[in-house]
Scaffold this active site. Sequence first.
Site, PDB file in Angstrom:
ATOM      1  N   LYS A   1      -9.319   6.704  -5.409  1.00 57.18           N
ATOM      2  CA  LYS A   1      -7.909   6.973  -5.726  1.00 57.18           C
ATOM      3  C   LYS A   1      -7.592   6.446  -7.201  1.00 57.18           C
ATOM      4  CE  LYS A   1      -6.494   2.249  -3.763  1.00 57.18           C
ATOM      5  NZ  LYS A   1      -5.908   1.501  -2.861  1.00 57.18           N
TER       6      LYS A   1
ATOM      7  N   CYS B   1      -4.680  -8.454   4.069  1.00 55.44           N
ATOM      8  CA  CYS B   1      -5.741  -8.505   3.706  1.00 55.44           C
ATOM      9  C   CYS B   1      -6.113  -8.426   2.008  1.00 55.44           C
ATOM     10  CB  CYS B   1      -6.640  -6.821   4.359  1.00 55.44           C
ATOM     11  SG  CYS B   1      -6.313  -5.740   3.591  1.00 55.44           S
TER      12      CYS B   1
ATOM     13  N   CYS C   1       3.019  -6.162   2.545  1.00 58.26           N
ATOM     14  CA  CYS C   1       2.497  -4.671   2.982  1.00 58.26           C
ATOM     15  C   CYS C   1       2.909  -4.697   4.503  1.00 58.26           C
ATOM     16  CB  CYS C   1       0.955  -4.715   2.729  1.00 58.26           C
ATOM     17  SG  CYS C   1       0.073  -5.826   3.835  1.00 58.26           S
TER      18      CYS C   1
ATOM     19  N   CYS D   1      -2.061  -1.293  10.663  1.00 55.67           N
ATOM     20  CA  CYS D   1      -3.159  -1.237   9.653  1.00 55.67           C
ATOM     21  C   CYS D   1      -4.305  -1.731  10.044  1.00 55.67           C
ATOM     22  CB  CYS D   1      -2.824  -1.930   8.227  1.00 55.67           C
ATOM     23  SG  CYS D   1      -4.124  -1.718   6.926  1.00 55.67           S
TER      24      CYS D   1
ATOM     25  N   CYS E   1      -2.132  -4.081  -1.389  1.00 60.24           N
ATOM     26  CA  CYS E   1      -1.168  -2.950  -1.131  1.00 60.24           C
ATOM     27  C   CYS E   1       0.132  -3.645  -1.521  1.00 60.24           C
ATOM     28  CB  CYS E   1      -1.256  -2.453   0.239  1.00 60.24           C
ATOM     29  SG  CYS E   1      -2.753  -1.453   0.582  1.00 60.24           S
TER      30      CYS E   1
ATOM     31  N   LYS F   1      -4.289   5.700  -9.922  1.00 56.50           N
ATOM     32  CA  LYS F   1      -2.766   5.245  -9.787  1.00 56.50           C
ATOM     33  C   LYS F   1      -2.378   5.426 -11.396  1.00 56.50           C
ATOM     34  CE  LYS F   1      -3.016   3.094  -5.586  1.00 56.50           C
ATOM     35  NZ  LYS F   1      -2.610   1.454  -4.958  1.00 56.50           N
TER      36      LYS F   1
ATOM     37  N   ARG G   1       2.708   9.585   4.382  1.00 55.28           N
ATOM     38  CA  ARG G   1       3.530   9.058   3.155  1.00 55.28           C
ATOM     39  C   ARG G   1       4.050  10.245   2.459  1.00 55.28           C
ATOM     40  NH1 ARG G   1      -0.817   5.826   0.279  1.00 55.28           N
ATOM     41  NH2 ARG G   1      -0.231   4.209   1.821  1.00 55.28           N
TER      42      ARG G   1
ATOM     43  N   ARG H   1      -2.416   9.496  -7.499  1.00 51.58           N
ATOM     44  CA  ARG H   1      -1.399   9.274  -6.270  1.00 51.58           C
ATOM     45  C   ARG H   1       0.043   9.345  -7.074  1.00 51.58           C
ATOM     46  NH1 ARG H   1      -3.482   5.834  -2.385  1.00 51.58           N
ATOM     47  NH2 ARG H   1      -5.706   6.563  -1.826  1.00 51.58           N
TER      48      ARG H   1
END
Length: 573
Positions: A210, A478, A433, A439, A482, A212, A78, A147
Amino acid sequence: MDELLEKQKLSADEYIKEKSNYLRGTIKESLSNPLTGALHPDDVKLIKYHGSYQQYDRDLDSERKRQKLEPLYQFMVRVRVPGGITTPEQWLALDKLSDTHGNGTMKLTTRQSFQFHGILKRSLKPTIKAINETLLSTIATCGDVNRNVMCNPNPYQSQIHEEVYGIAAKLSEYFTPKTTAYHEIWLDQEKVGGTPDREPLYTETYLPRKFKIALTVPPRNDIDVFANDLGLIAIEEGNELVGFNVCVGGGLGSTFGDDTTYARLADVIGFVSKEKVIEVSETIIAIQRDYGNRVNRRNARLKYTIDKGGLEWFVDELNSRLGWEIESPRNYHFDTNGDEYGWLKGTNGKWFYTLFVENGRVKDEKGYKLKKALREVALVLNKDADMRLTGNQNLIIGNIEEKDKDVIEVILAQHGVLNNPKLTGLRLNSMACVALNTCSLAFAEAERYLPSLIDKLDVLLTKNGLQTDEINIRMTGCPNGCGRSPLGEIGLVGRAVGRYNLYLGASHNGDRLNTLYKEMLSEEGILETLDPIFSAYALERGEGEHFGDFVVRKGIVEVTDRPVKILCFSENG
């Protein structure tokens, strides 16, 4: 003894970080191991901080097991792009990398980043090194750190947008990890002798999970500000940026069967001047560093820290650490969280073209050569032009001279990209996603399936005269969110291959979550469920009423999750 017992309760990730020597671990040794396509398990965790996830091709898993082979391990990389802006030269370099080391495609993400998939271990270092040679980076696009910082990617939409973009870039740079491990491992730089690594903010164990940050300029909420740990809403007075409303505690991920996990929208806790935004942001991150859950990673995001202590406690802690009090929030209004397509003239007199990219996947298909078209566009752009990623997985071709508009349109038309008849209102407001096949967390398809489902849903919408209506639909494989499925007016979350939970009723501007309507639906079940709702919407909606608001007003779903909360203070605090 008590301290030892407390330490034993920490999650495994905390031990890995602590002993990693500031994210080095044994990544170098893992990369050079020729006996496997994978990294050491601890290094799989650590490499996230460097911008990569270890994955494997799940489509080939059964066959490889039958042949007694290890999974076909590969890596997702990424790219860190603060605010989403790249030069044509950078675009061309990344396009080439996707062919030489990846699977021939690029993914534009919901956080305004590039993702490459299908990179083998031997190509990982050359890929990351080449990305840095374009003056971009991959550091901190994953892992327990701040991020990629998001904002509206068109600073020339107004003077306010330009200033907000500049602040986003400063925040991104300020919160980048300070360890030199990244440069040593991927760029072959030598560590300066006798100079120990330090992380003044993150410390040696970094954050619990994480973090954001996103900045937005009303009336467009095109980066879903309330879905972030820290959201900053620009406040304009007299055509000047005076500061930001501060939002805390957003996050959309959850886990099936675990009621202690849930999607949550950020609360608006106050206003701060633009001069103090870095100080306030750093203090909020520090509170999460000190109080976040380091025992259970499922409950480690800032939203859980706030809900455990209470919003008032959080604001008091913030004010105490700052040594001054944030003000009451200022008024603001959002109309939509979607993108505005087509040409827009900027304050600098240049033109900006927003192009729909389905699910963010830049690839070539029969009759639709998007990747080739964008390569040719990048080649003809002048040195002042750029390529901008939006928070909705789309692309803005920016800073275009009036005389060059026709050239760009011709290229897009020649490759089947311009005026695609399948671009209905639903498709233009769709996101998904990656999900299967790469994934490891996905239960079902998303990116590879949503386009064909929209084909069928569009038949139902057209029947009701709704083919141009802006209804936003989001699908994830899921419940980790995302693709921001909890903010879809129609949200679909994979439960098993071919089965989805259907959620309805999010607002069109991103300030209300959707609600579970039906579980474990097949494609037939999805179509049968939505068909009568579409018909009712066409006949009974109010003037200007969006689909998500309609299903709530009609009681089709009951809003169980509160909308965004806005704290207000008395004059004396």
